[in-house]
Design an enzyme around this catalytic site. Structure first.
Site, PDB file in Angstrom:
ATOM      1  N   HIS A 465       0.814  -1.212   0.000  1.00 38.37           N
ATOM      2  CA  HIS A 465       0.000   0.000   0.000  1.00 38.37           C
ATOM      3  C   HIS A 465       0.850   1.267   0.000  1.00 38.37           C
ATOM      4  O   HIS A 465       0.326   2.367  -0.237  1.00 38.37           O
ATOM      5  CB  HIS A 465      -0.940  -0.001   1.219  1.00 38.37           C
ATOM      6  CG  HIS A 465      -2.211   0.734   0.986  1.00 38.37           C
ATOM      7  ND1 HIS A 465      -2.445   1.503  -0.138  1.00 38.37           N
ATOM      8  CD2 HIS A 465      -3.340   0.849   1.739  1.00 38.37           C
ATOM      9  CE1 HIS A 465      -3.650   2.047  -0.069  1.00 38.37           C
ATOM     10  NE2 HIS A 465      -4.216   1.655   1.062  1.00 38.37           N
ATOM     11  N   ASP A 469      -2.220   2.201  -4.637  1.00 38.37           N
ATOM     12  CA  ASP A 469      -3.452   2.632  -3.976  1.00 38.37           C
ATOM     13  C   ASP A 469      -4.551   1.601  -4.189  1.00 38.37           C
ATOM     14  O   ASP A 469      -4.475   0.737  -5.077  1.00 38.37           O
ATOM     15  CB  ASP A 469      -3.900   3.992  -4.519  1.00 38.37           C
ATOM     16  CG  ASP A 469      -2.914   5.097  -4.168  1.00 38.37           C
ATOM     17  OD1 ASP A 469      -2.253   4.975  -3.117  1.00 38.37           O
ATOM     18  OD2 ASP A 469      -2.793   6.060  -4.953  1.00 38.37           O
TER      19      ASP A 469
END
Length: 494
Positions: A465, A469
């Site tokens: 992450h 995204d």
């Protein structure tokens, strides 16, 4: 016109065939620069020596040194070093050369030179195991004293934290003595066995067993000598020097607590491969900000495609049509649509890869290995199936090379073959994402307003992450769903 020709050159203990570069006009390279340069094992020394030569000789040395790096380091470390010698780092030509070299490993694999010849007796020693591997564990002996061996026949196996390496016989003969023991830590060049070229068998026990045998059965004459000399060697108690106090035994590490033994338990040391897998998985968990997103796929279309064309596919290509090739093609399409998933963080930079190398997680009795399918974006279904079959067979046989597991830009793990319904796979560093496949289960689904049974599979994408995204991750997984549910999208590129 440029031709590539393998030329064997001396390098350390082994014979490393390198590529010679010949131009259409007559050019006879001087062998002296090669042997002189390759005798210097330090990288800085070789680099400085390469700078002494210009023109065609310099090009020849550059390509030879690049091949040496490929055979010893693999693609994961070669780019930065080769770039300092004038090659364009990250360029397609260099990548094509490396891929071509790795596709034909017999060109540079040679182990007969790792031996020490002393007349009729030849020492079998541990070969070079790779630039990043300094030692290994002697896992087993395939031959024993008195067994006949041929040239290049494996006589022992060395287990490293990456692969299992065979120690081959340098000459034909008979195993006369085993010097090392199973479980010993050995380094390249360590002698493990003695081979008699003449074929005469003398069952010699290991060297440490001889003194114990002689001491246990002394002759009467020797016993008398010992008894007569014993009083002379005795010293008065007053002259004895005080011995230093013995140090307390080292305490076990706090990271690895030693549990007290219990009934019906046994302690077995971890293999090098298992320890390596444990370290990498824990490092991945500590480094990445991992998040997993899920989706489900209707496998009706892909299974129908496989059922309709499996016979014709096998007849033409000689390999069975499986489901993995469909998911590899779907992953390639998704990576091309979302290139950030194929990228990786390096310090404060993002490295975008313009190639797609798919790692396939394979579970073996010895542990998890992840061989790599190179340039999957250039392959068709048949080439992917053949590549998977070859790598899976090598993984189960324990014959995967280090280069076959190095690199990779994206991983696919199929837990469905073991019956897994749902899981959250762990990223394989230094990649940024991994796709998890699961078992196919017939479930009731609503199709065109009617409830019908459909073969469904849950798919999971674990991603870093920090780089990817949620939007890109969901789009990536949805692209795989679209392609698997309608493979015609691959033909139309929609």
């Amino acid at each position: 016109m440029i031709l590539l020709k393998p030329v064997p050159l001396s390098f350390g203990l082994g014979i490393v065939p390198l590529f010679s570069l010949y131009f259409s006009r007559s050019f006879d390279p001087n062998p002296f620069p090669f042997s002189y340069i390759l005798k210097h094992r330090g990288y800085n020394k070789r680099r400085k020596l390469c700078g002494l030569f210009q023109g065609e000789e310099f090009l020849l040395l550059q390509l030879a040194y690049a091949k040496t790096l490929v055979s010893r380091k693999g693609t994961s470390q070669v780019a930065g070093i080769v770039g300092s010698l004038g090659f364009p780092v990250g360029s397609r030509p260099l990548r094509d050369v490396i891929s071509f070299v790795q596709r034909y490993p017999p060109i540079f694999v040679h182990t007969r030179s790792f031996s020490a010849d002393s007349g009729e007796l030849v020492d079998a020693v541990v070969p070079f195991m790779g630039e990043s591997i300094t030692d290994g564990t002697l896992a087993s002996f395939l031959k024993h004293p008195g067994d006949r061996v041929e040239v290049d026949e494996p006589i022992a196996q060395i287990e490293t934290d990456k692969v299992t390496i065979d120690v081959s016989s340098p000459e034909a003969g008979v195993i006369e003595q085993l010097v090392a023991k199973v479980g010993d830590t050995v380094e390249p060049g360590t002698k493990i066995a003695v081979i008699s070229k003449s074929g005469g068998v003398t069952h010699v026990a290991p060297s440490e067993d001889k003194p114990s045998k002689e001491a246990s059965e002394p002759s009467p004459a020797k016993a008398k000598k010992v008894e007569t000399k014993k009083p002379k060697t005795e010293t008065p108690p007053s002259k004895e020097k005080p011995t230093a106090p013995s140090l307390p035994p080292p305490k076990p590490s706090a990271k690895e607590p030693q549990l007290p033994p219990k009934e019906r338990e046994r302690r077995v040391p971890m293999t090098r491969l298992r320890k390596r897998v444990a370290t990498r998985l824990k490092d991945s968990q500590n480094t990445f900000a991992m998040l997993t997103t899920f989706n489900e796929v209707d496998m009706t279309s892909l299974m129908k495609l496989r059922s309709d064309y499996k016979d014709a596919f096998f007849e033409k290509h000689g390999v069975k049509l499986g489901l993995m090739s469909g998911f590899v093609k779907a992953a390639v399409s998704a990576l091309q649509n979302q290139p950030i998933v194929n990228a990786v963080i390096d310090g404060d930079d993002i490295i975008y890869r313009d190639y797609i190398d798919i790692s396939i997680a394979v579970g073996t009795p010895k542990g998890l290995v992840v061989p790599v399918i190179r340039n999957a974006d250039r392959m068709n279904f048949a080439e992917i199936e053949k590549g998977i079959n070859i790598l899976a067979k090598k993984a189960n046989d324990g014959s995967l090379s280090i280069d076959e597991m190095a690199g990779g830009s994206f991983t696919i793990s199929n837990g469905g073959v073991y019956g897994s319904l749902l899981s959250t796979p762990i990223i394989n560093p230094p990649q940024s994402a991994i796709l998890g496949m699961h078992s196919i289960v017939s479930r009731p689904m609503v199709v065109s307003g009617e409830v019908v049974p459909r073969p469904m599979m849950y798919i999971a994408l674990t991603y870093d992450h920090r780089l990817i995204d949620g939007r890109e991750a969901v789009f990536f997984l949805h692209r795989i769903k679209d392609v698997v549910e309608d493979p015609r999208r691959l033909l139309l590129d929609v």
